[in-house]
Design an enzyme around this catalytic site. Structure first.
Site, PDB file in Angstrom:
ATOM      1  N   CYS A   9       0.918  -1.305   0.224  1.00 32.74           N
ATOM      2  CA  CYS A   9      -0.077  -0.170  -0.078  1.00 32.74           C
ATOM      3  C   CYS A   9       0.965   1.320  -0.002  1.00 32.74           C
ATOM      4  CB  CYS A   9      -0.880   0.005   1.262  1.00 32.74           C
ATOM      5  SG  CYS A   9      -1.930  -1.267   1.250  1.00 32.74           S
ATOM      6  N   GLY A  66       0.937   0.260  -5.007  1.00 33.87           N
ATOM      7  CA  GLY A  66      -0.256  -0.549  -5.321  1.00 33.87           C
ATOM      8  C   GLY A  66      -1.193  -0.061  -6.326  1.00 33.87           C
ATOM      9  N   ASN A 111      -0.776   0.726   5.697  1.00 34.10           N
ATOM     10  CA  ASN A 111       0.056   0.230   4.878  1.00 34.10           C
ATOM     11  C   ASN A 111       0.935  -0.971   5.855  1.00 34.10           C
ATOM     12  OD1 ASN A 111       2.244  -0.518   2.992  1.00 34.10           O
ATOM     13  ND2 ASN A 111       3.457   1.435   3.490  1.00 34.10           N
ATOM     14  N   GLY A 112       1.182  -2.138   5.370  1.00 32.60           N
ATOM     15  CA  GLY A 112       2.089  -2.945   6.132  1.00 32.60           C
ATOM     16  C   GLY A 112       1.391  -4.271   6.284  1.00 32.60           C
ATOM     17  N   CYS A 149      12.939  -1.831   6.478  1.00 27.43           N
ATOM     18  CA  CYS A 149      12.894  -2.553   5.198  1.00 27.43           C
ATOM     19  C   CYS A 149      13.769  -2.173   4.495  1.00 27.43           C
ATOM     20  CB  CYS A 149      11.687  -2.722   4.668  1.00 27.43           C
ATOM     21  SG  CYS A 149      11.618  -3.756   3.236  1.00 27.43           S
ATOM     22  N   TYR A 204      14.285  -1.698  -4.232  1.00 28.48           N
ATOM     23  CA  TYR A 204      13.424  -2.001  -5.229  1.00 28.48           C
ATOM     24  C   TYR A 204      12.243  -1.278  -4.950  1.00 28.48           C
ATOM     25  CZ  TYR A 204       9.569  -4.536  -7.911  1.00 28.48           C
ATOM     26  OH  TYR A 204       8.681  -4.784  -8.720  1.00 28.48           O
ATOM     27  N   CYS A 253       8.568 -12.860   3.920  1.00 30.88           N
ATOM     28  CA  CYS A 253       8.431 -11.609   4.240  1.00 30.88           C
ATOM     29  C   CYS A 253       7.202 -11.686   5.075  1.00 30.88           C
ATOM     30  CB  CYS A 253       8.555 -10.290   3.594  1.00 30.88           C
ATOM     31  SG  CYS A 253       8.205  -8.692   4.264  1.00 30.88           S
TER      32      CYS A 253
HETATM   33 FE1  SF4 Z   1      11.574  -5.644   3.746  1.00 30.92          FE
HETATM   34 FE2  SF4 Z   1      10.108  -7.759   4.446  1.00 30.92          FE
HETATM   35 FE3  SF4 Z   1      12.614  -8.478   3.470  1.00 30.92          FE
HETATM   36 FE4  SF4 Z   1      12.332  -7.366   5.806  1.00 30.92          FE
HETATM   37  S1  SF4 Z   1      11.685  -9.274   5.159  1.00 30.92           S
HETATM   38  S2  SF4 Z   1      13.608  -6.708   4.210  1.00 30.92           S
HETATM   39  S3  SF4 Z   1      10.670  -6.055   5.575  1.00 30.92           S
HETATM   40  S4  SF4 Z   1      10.872  -7.327   2.443  1.00 30.92           S
END
Ligand code: SF4
Length: 470
Positions: free
Chosen positions: A10, A36, A110-111, A246, A252, A392
């Site tokens: 998001c 998004g 977002n998250g 992150c 990216y 992730c």
């Molecule tokens: Fe980012 Fe998720 Fe990778 Fe952690 S696990 S670096 S939050 S993409």
């Protein structure tokens, strides 16, 4: 290819105190469209009533001039959303608007909460009914629960109950409230246009609306914006919680013109490319990028190696996320609809290709084959992060571990599968060397498996459900 790229969930944008808040929010969401593309929404208020409009698709297609006129109010929040297949529907789109004991409330999120399913189960066990499958609705139920809704520290209490990665933008008739989780997984920034305040997932949206960057919302901060100005409070102690930004936002997700976690994304990517040239040098004629997220890194590789930089791929910017996949009998491949090789650049050349990641490998394999077919003499693939080996749990939708390209493959296996002369990934140390904060301040879990918030602990048997839900 779109459906094999990792997906951010998001983007958030909001304006407090400008007569054109809805139009500015629409512009802001357009700048955040890369975060998004499945649905978008805007909710505005005149300090009394809420007006909302949400739709499926791209911001530019959803918000016509007459819709924006109908949303004309001095405060607005907006949201662009990506969701996994099956949960992509208008009910799950945001911002969500509810009426509860304290009045109107709109929420954009977002998250990903790692304990959302556990909280949802508890609410459902006590009779609550959910309309959507989103984490945002769990937060709304927490806020509406009598023990929280009637408490003067309602928000602080609720934020201490939810775990994981979240940036929230809330709107009440009198306030816009920006909240960032205690580890700061996702970016969220505050800007200003005259007397009005703006909040955005990325600062690139500030430039579009003529806002100046003020600061980031701090991890663990609740920032209230009202006619009285700014009021900040904390729900976590920053001295006790280490940030966990992150790092894939830099590699990216974020736009190169954004300032994320305190620094410009383009400059970080240039450093990633330069470091890649140091770690994986090769004798070659040209460096090319897979556009657009690897453009900056390819420049960095060229700067450090001294090897000529050129355009080897051209991306069609008018292809949306969804398009009709080529049918059997049609020679076109899906990847070609988005990306085409400049044959005159690569023919007879020893080519270094810089890309940001390999998720499943099938799209990368097709790109490498197209380079060969266009006459590249050698193809050396260089990736600006380490191999993706783990899922992730904090809001990014990768493939499952068994689908991830690097799982159970040696570098030789990769080279053979992709049909290239060499493959080089940036090391974890090299990647962390290119960002300005201490290495312990970044999440690298999808590369290392080192999860700051343990998914098993927090999610128990709900782990897989959580990863696949919206
Ligand atoms: Fe980012 Fe998720 Fe990778 Fe952690 S696990 S670096 S939050 S993409």
């Amino acid at each position: 290819m779109a459906h094999t790229d990792p997906k951010e969930k998001c983007g958030l944008f909001g304006v407090f105190g400008d007569p054109n808040a809805a139009l500015l929010t629409c512009y802001g969401l357009r700048a955040l469209q890369h975060r998004g593309q499945e649905s978008a929404g805007i909710v505005s208020t005149d300090g009394n009533e809420f007006i909302q409009y949400r739709g499926m698709g791209l911001v530019a297609d959803i918000f016509t001039e007459s819709i924006i006129d109908s949303l004309k109010n001095p405060t607005a929040i907006g949201h662009v959303r990506y969701s996994t297949t099956g949960s992509s529907n208008i009910v799950n789109s945001q911002p969500m608007v509810v009426d509860y004991s304290r009045g109107h409330m709109a929420i954009a999120h977002n998250g990903n909460l790692v304990n959302a399913n556990l909280l949802r189960s508890e609410f459902e066990a006590s009779g609550s009914i959910f309309r959507t499958t989103t984490d945002s609705e769990v937060i709304l139920h927490l806020m509406a629960a009598p023990e929280n809704a009637n408490h003067p520290d309602c928000l602080v209490r609720c934020m201490r109950k939810i775990r994981g990665a979240f940036c929230l933008l809330l709107m009440t008739p009198s306030e816009m409230i920006a909240i960032r989780d205690s580890r700061g997984y996702r970016p969220l920034s505050l800007g200003r246009i005259g007397d009005a305040y703006v909040v955005s997932s990325e600062t690139c949206a500030f430039d579009l609306v003529g806002a100046e960057y003020v600061r980031d919302i701090e991890p663990g901060e609740i920032l209230r914006i009202s006619n009285e100005g700014l009021r900040s409070e904390r729900f976590s102690d920053e001295k006790k919680v280490t940030p966990n930004h992150c790092i894939f936002e830099h590699i990216y997700f974020s736009r190169a013109d954004s300032r994320v976690f305190g620094e410009n994304v383009h400059l970080v990517r240039k450093r990633l490319g330069a470091r890649l040239a140091e770690e994986h040098p090769v004798d070659a004629d040209i460096v090319i990028a897979v556009p657009a997220s690897a453009n900056s890194a390819a420049l960095g590789y060229h700067d450090r190696s001294g090897i000529r930089l050129d355009f080897g791929f051209v991306r069609n910017p008018y292809v949306g996320r969804t398009f009709i996949s080529p049918k059997s009998g049609v020679r076109t491949e899906s990847v070609q609809i988005k990306l085409n090789v400049v044959g005159e650049t690569v023919r007879g050349q020893r080519v270094i290709v810089v890309d940001d990641s390999i998720v499943r490998g099938t799209t990368t394999k097709a790109k490498m084959r197209h380079l060969r077919e266009a006459g590249a003499r050698e193809v050396h693939l260089r990736i600006t992060c380490p191999p993706h080996l783990h899922p992730c749990y904090y809001g990014i939708d990768f493939a499952t571990p068994s689908e991830l390209f690097a799982t159970n493959r040696t570098l030789d296996d990769m080279r053979e599968f992709l049909g290239v002369d060499s493959v080089g990934y940036l090391s974890v140390e090299g990647m962390l060397h290119c960002v300005s904060q201490p290495p312990s301040h970044y999440c690298t879990a999808c590369f290392t498996g080192d999860y700051a918030i343990q998914p098993q602990e927090e999610m128990g048997k709900h782990t897989m459900e959580c990863r696949h839900k919206s």
